[in-house]
Design a protein around this motif. Sequence first.
Motif, mmCIF file in Angstrom:
data_model
loop_
_atom_site.group_PDB
_atom_site.id
_atom_site.type_symbol
_atom_site.label_atom_id
_atom_site.label_comp_id
_atom_site.label_asym_id
_atom_site.label_seq_id
_atom_site.Cartn_x
_atom_site.Cartn_y
_atom_site.Cartn_z
ATOM 1 N N MET A 264 0.826 -1.196 0.000
ATOM 2 C CA MET A 264 0.000 0.000 0.000
ATOM 3 C C MET A 264 0.867 1.255 0.000
ATOM 4 S SD MET A 264 -3.178 -0.799 2.565
ATOM 5 C CE MET A 264 -2.193 -0.458 4.004
ATOM 6 N N HIS A 265 0.302 2.327 -0.513
ATOM 7 C CA HIS A 265 0.944 3.633 -0.457
ATOM 8 C C HIS A 265 1.087 4.040 1.012
ATOM 9 C CE1 HIS A 265 1.450 7.983 -0.884
ATOM 10 N NE2 HIS A 265 1.794 7.757 -2.140
ATOM 11 N N PRO A 266 2.200 4.644 1.410
ATOM 12 C CA PRO A 266 2.387 5.031 2.826
ATOM 13 C C PRO A 266 1.255 5.885 3.374
ATOM 14 C CG PRO A 266 4.437 5.291 1.603
ATOM 15 C CD PRO A 266 3.391 4.949 0.589
ATOM 16 N N GLU A 267 0.647 6.721 2.528
ATOM 17 C CA GLU A 267 -0.451 7.563 2.991
ATOM 18 C C GLU A 267 -1.656 6.720 3.389
ATOM 19 O OE1 GLU A 267 -2.878 11.589 1.593
ATOM 20 O OE2 GLU A 267 -1.414 10.658 0.255
ATOM 21 N N VAL A 268 -1.869 5.613 2.690
ATOM 22 C CA VAL A 268 -2.976 4.725 3.037
ATOM 23 C C VAL A 268 -2.711 4.059 4.381
ATOM 24 C CG1 VAL A 268 -4.289 2.686 2.360
ATOM 25 C CG2 VAL A 268 -3.535 4.312 0.614
ATOM 26 N N MET A 269 -1.493 3.562 4.583
ATOM 27 C CA MET A 269 -1.165 2.932 5.856
ATOM 28 C C MET A 269 -1.273 3.918 7.002
ATOM 29 S SD MET A 269 -0.443 0.227 7.520
ATOM 30 C CE MET A 269 0.098 -1.006 6.324
#
Length: 222
Positions: A144-149
């Motif tokens: 996942m994109h870091p922003e999603v995590m």
Amino acid sequence: CGAVPDTLLESELFGHEKGAFTGATRRKLGKFEIAQGGTIFLDEIGTITPPAQIKLLQVLQDGTINRVGGEGSVNADVRVVAATNEDLGKLSAQGQFRKDLFYRLNVFPVELPPLRDRMEDLPSMVDVILNRLRRLDFKEIHGMHPEVMEAFKNYSWPGNIRELENLLERAYIIEDSPVLTPDSFPSDLFAYRFCGSLETINASLTLAEARRKGVEEIERSY
């Protein structure tokens, strides 16, 4: 237990004899007899009716069962594992669940905390779910994109693991890149961001345009 109609629960758990009721054309073994010498898992145990609670108490106390319509007892050498999303202690205090049955079941309690209380498990759970989705859909999405995590870690997860599974499955279906990006998730998941960081501001906009877009994002997130 909650998926079985009240009228059939005793028959399902303890079995019945031929002719015990209309439609009982043959003897049927209950789940306890089928599990003889092994383990029976009773999910949603808090939903069973008072009569079924009494029979279950008898099984736990005496190690025997009685088929519906039967005259004799049958030994039940079974390990019982029960699960519930209810507080059985509170239910028993309110008279909705037998106290003696609660204490019989509560020999070795294992409490599973909600997802919001074990955020350290989140990355591992995401990996497990993505691995399963890859086997089903054959997409090569690996993470996942870091922003999603970051959004996941700031979310309260009222629906626990099922909500996590549903969000990941939805994103997996519509995602076209090798990682799950914010665009594939509902916008309310990112409500904590509000205006976002300074790096996301488009410097080509006038102040009035940037202010209008910022207000729109705040209103949408709210």
